[in-house]
Write a protein that holds these residues in place. Structure first.
Motif, PDB file in Angstrom:
ATOM      1  N   HIS A 121     -10.212  12.281  -9.755  1.00 44.53           N
ATOM      2  CA  HIS A 121     -11.167  13.398  -9.738  1.00 44.53           C
ATOM      3  C   HIS A 121     -10.459  14.731  -9.961  1.00 44.53           C
ATOM      4  O   HIS A 121     -11.051  15.666 -10.507  1.00 44.53           O
ATOM      5  CB  HIS A 121     -11.911  13.428  -8.394  1.00 44.53           C
ATOM      6  CG  HIS A 121     -12.849  12.281  -8.195  1.00 44.53           C
ATOM      7  ND1 HIS A 121     -14.058  12.176  -8.855  1.00 44.53           N
ATOM      8  CD2 HIS A 121     -12.746  11.175  -7.402  1.00 44.53           C
ATOM      9  CE1 HIS A 121     -14.674  11.072  -8.485  1.00 44.53           C
ATOM     10  NE2 HIS A 121     -13.900  10.443  -7.609  1.00 44.53           N
ATOM     11  N   LYS A 145       0.854  -1.184   0.000  1.00 48.33           N
ATOM     12  CA  LYS A 145       0.000   0.000   0.000  1.00 48.33           C
ATOM     13  C   LYS A 145       0.889   1.233   0.000  1.00 48.33           C
ATOM     14  O   LYS A 145       1.885   1.301   0.706  1.00 48.33           O
ATOM     15  CB  LYS A 145      -0.893   0.003   1.247  1.00 48.33           C
ATOM     16  CG  LYS A 145      -2.134   0.857   1.100  1.00 48.33           C
ATOM     17  CD  LYS A 145      -3.132   0.247   0.129  1.00 48.33           C
ATOM     18  CE  LYS A 145      -4.404   1.077   0.047  1.00 48.33           C
ATOM     19  NZ  LYS A 145      -5.333   0.573  -0.981  1.00 48.33           N
ATOM     20  N   ASP A 154      -3.570   4.519  -1.985  1.00 46.72           N
ATOM     21  CA  ASP A 154      -4.746   4.691  -1.133  1.00 46.72           C
ATOM     22  C   ASP A 154      -5.617   5.848  -1.638  1.00 46.72           C
ATOM     23  O   ASP A 154      -5.219   6.606  -2.522  1.00 46.72           O
ATOM     24  CB  ASP A 154      -4.358   4.855   0.341  1.00 46.72           C
ATOM     25  CG  ASP A 154      -3.608   6.140   0.637  1.00 46.72           C
ATOM     26  OD1 ASP A 154      -3.897   7.178   0.014  1.00 46.72           O
ATOM     27  OD2 ASP A 154      -2.726   6.116   1.517  1.00 46.72           O
ATOM     28  N   GLU A 155      -6.799   5.982  -1.070  1.00 45.53           N
ATOM     29  CA  GLU A 155      -7.794   6.915  -1.611  1.00 45.53           C
ATOM     30  C   GLU A 155      -7.358   8.372  -1.525  1.00 45.53           C
ATOM     31  O   GLU A 155      -7.823   9.219  -2.287  1.00 45.53           O
ATOM     32  CB  GLU A 155      -9.135   6.729  -0.896  1.00 45.53           C
ATOM     33  CG  GLU A 155      -9.103   7.031   0.587  1.00 45.53           C
ATOM     34  CD  GLU A 155     -10.490   6.933   1.215  1.00 45.53           C
ATOM     35  OE1 GLU A 155     -11.472   7.239   0.508  1.00 45.53           O
ATOM     36  OE2 GLU A 155     -10.587   6.547   2.402  1.00 45.53           O
ATOM     37  N   SER A 207      -3.657   1.583 -14.562  1.00 47.71           N
ATOM     38  CA  SER A 207      -4.520   0.891 -13.591  1.00 47.71           C
ATOM     39  C   SER A 207      -3.691   0.083 -12.601  1.00 47.71           C
ATOM     40  O   SER A 207      -3.948   0.110 -11.387  1.00 47.71           O
ATOM     41  CB  SER A 207      -5.506  -0.018 -14.317  1.00 47.71           C
ATOM     42  OG  SER A 207      -6.410   0.735 -15.096  1.00 47.71           O
ATOM     43  N   TYR A 209      -8.972   8.390 -14.240  1.00 48.06           N
ATOM     44  CA  TYR A 209      -8.602   7.676 -13.021  1.00 48.06           C
ATOM     45  C   TYR A 209      -8.676   8.528 -11.761  1.00 48.06           C
ATOM     46  O   TYR A 209      -8.736   7.978 -10.658  1.00 48.06           O
ATOM     47  CB  TYR A 209      -7.165   7.137 -13.150  1.00 48.06           C
ATOM     48  CG  TYR A 209      -6.974   6.266 -14.357  1.00 48.06           C
ATOM     49  CD1 TYR A 209      -7.335   4.923 -14.338  1.00 48.06           C
ATOM     50  CD2 TYR A 209      -6.461   6.790 -15.537  1.00 48.06           C
ATOM     51  CE1 TYR A 209      -7.174   4.123 -15.444  1.00 48.06           C
ATOM     52  CE2 TYR A 209      -6.293   5.998 -16.656  1.00 48.06           C
ATOM     53  CZ  TYR A 209      -6.659   4.666 -16.614  1.00 48.06           C
ATOM     54  OH  TYR A 209      -6.503   3.879 -17.727  1.00 48.06           O
ATOM     55  N   LYS A 228      -8.400   9.467  -6.195  1.00 46.66           N
ATOM     56  CA  LYS A 228      -8.550   8.323  -7.097  1.00 46.66           C
ATOM     57  C   LYS A 228     -10.009   7.906  -7.213  1.00 46.66           C
ATOM     58  O   LYS A 228     -10.724   7.794  -6.222  1.00 46.66           O
ATOM     59  CB  LYS A 228      -7.692   7.148  -6.592  1.00 46.66           C
ATOM     60  CG  LYS A 228      -7.621   5.981  -7.545  1.00 46.66           C
ATOM     61  CD  LYS A 228      -6.612   4.932  -7.103  1.00 46.66           C
ATOM     62  CE  LYS A 228      -7.090   4.161  -5.917  1.00 46.66           C
ATOM     63  NZ  LYS A 228      -6.235   2.964  -5.639  1.00 46.66           N
ATOM     64  N   LYS A 229     -10.445   7.689  -8.437  1.00 42.52           N
ATOM     65  CA  LYS A 229     -11.803   7.234  -8.675  1.00 42.52           C
ATOM     66  C   LYS A 229     -11.917   5.758  -8.347  1.00 42.52           C
ATOM     67  O   LYS A 229     -10.992   4.974  -8.556  1.00 42.52           O
ATOM     68  CB  LYS A 229     -12.197   7.483 -10.133  1.00 42.52           C
ATOM     69  CG  LYS A 229     -12.295   8.960 -10.492  1.00 42.52           C
ATOM     70  CD  LYS A 229     -12.681   9.160 -11.953  1.00 42.52           C
ATOM     71  CE  LYS A 229     -12.849  10.646 -12.278  1.00 42.52           C
ATOM     72  NZ  LYS A 229     -13.197  10.884 -13.697  1.00 42.52           N
ATOM     73  N   SER A 230     -13.079   5.367  -7.845  1.00 44.02           N
ATOM     74  CA  SER A 230     -13.293   3.961  -7.470  1.00 44.02           C
ATOM     75  C   SER A 230     -13.740   3.151  -8.679  1.00 44.02           C
ATOM     76  O   SER A 230     -14.167   3.694  -9.680  1.00 44.02           O
ATOM     77  CB  SER A 230     -14.325   3.875  -6.350  1.00 44.02           C
ATOM     78  OG  SER A 230     -15.542   4.488  -6.756  1.00 44.02           O
TER      79      SER A 230
END
Length: 226
Positions: free
Chosen positions: A194, A120, A150-151, A143, A192, A224-226
């Motif tokens: 926002h 991570k 992480d977010e 990707s 990928y 990061k987009k989910s």
């Protein structure tokens, strides 16, 4: 040399370091650049400094396509931990030779097209890499690269602009199969993330000027987009 002293005492540290470790060495790629065109190293180091400042304070950063990792120390200065990867075993072995002392970081052989890196990360960057990835595999590459991010992580990508290729040297152009304009680069990263912030670069100067005159482009992305 131990009996020698410098005229100004503060420079004795240079001799101390030499006695302890010898001289610092270039890597395979940085050595070639220093021999063929020394000013190119100033451009490379400046790119890494920009990435380092954008990733400052990150806890664990992933570098993708590190080559000889000569400039990786600049990012390591600003982050708590760094893992450098490349798909070429020759460059990874070369990088490991200089990952010593206070400049130790993990150097891992990994092909990003084969899958994500384990672990991570709260930061990831790749400089002068995406232009070597075929357009039909760029989505797979990105990707996989950001999968362990992480977010709230930050992604920094840098590449030569499409417009610059008319002026690039044959050596620089070799392997460049995917250079982009700034609008196209931004559109790619917006798939990928926002938030995507674009910067231009000429030589060692980063700016927000007219992108068609830029030799190099940065995409700074977060959310990061989910």
């Amino acid at each position: 040399m131990s009996s020698e002293t410098t005229k100004e005492s503060q420079y004795g540290l240079c001799l101390d370091y030499y006695e302890e470790r010898g001289l610092e060495t270039f890597g395979l790629m940085s050595s070639q650049a220093w021999y063929d065109d020394p000013k190119r190293l100033t451009f490379t180091l400046s790119r890494y400094k920009f990435a380092a400042k954008m990733l400052a304070g990150r806890k664990h950063v992933l570098e993708v396509g590190c080559a000889d990792a000569f400039a990786t120390r600049i990012v390591l200065q600003e982050t708590e931990k760094l893992t450098a990867t490349d798909f070429d075993p020759i460059f990874i072995e070369d990088a490991k030779k200089r990952s010593v002392g206070k400049w130790q970081f993990d150097c891992v052989l990994h092909d990003m097209l084969s899958g994500p890196m384990p672990g991570k990360f709260d930061g990831v960057y790749a400089l002068d890499v995406l232009e070597h990835i075929m357009p039909e595999t760029e989505d797979q590459f990105i990707s996989n690269m950001i999968a362990p991010l992480d977010e709230h992580g930050v992604c920094v990508l840098g590449m030569p602009s499409l417009e610059s290729q008319d002026y690039a040297s044959p050596l620089s152009k070799e392997g460049h199969v995917n250079c982009k304009t700034l609008p196209d680069f931004k559109a790619l990263m917006e798939k990928y993330f926002h938030n995507v912030f674009m910067f231009s670069m000429n030589d060692e100067v980063v700016h927000t000027g007219y992108h068609k005159m830029a030799h190099y482009l940065f995409a700074l992305s977060c959310g990061k987009k989910s």
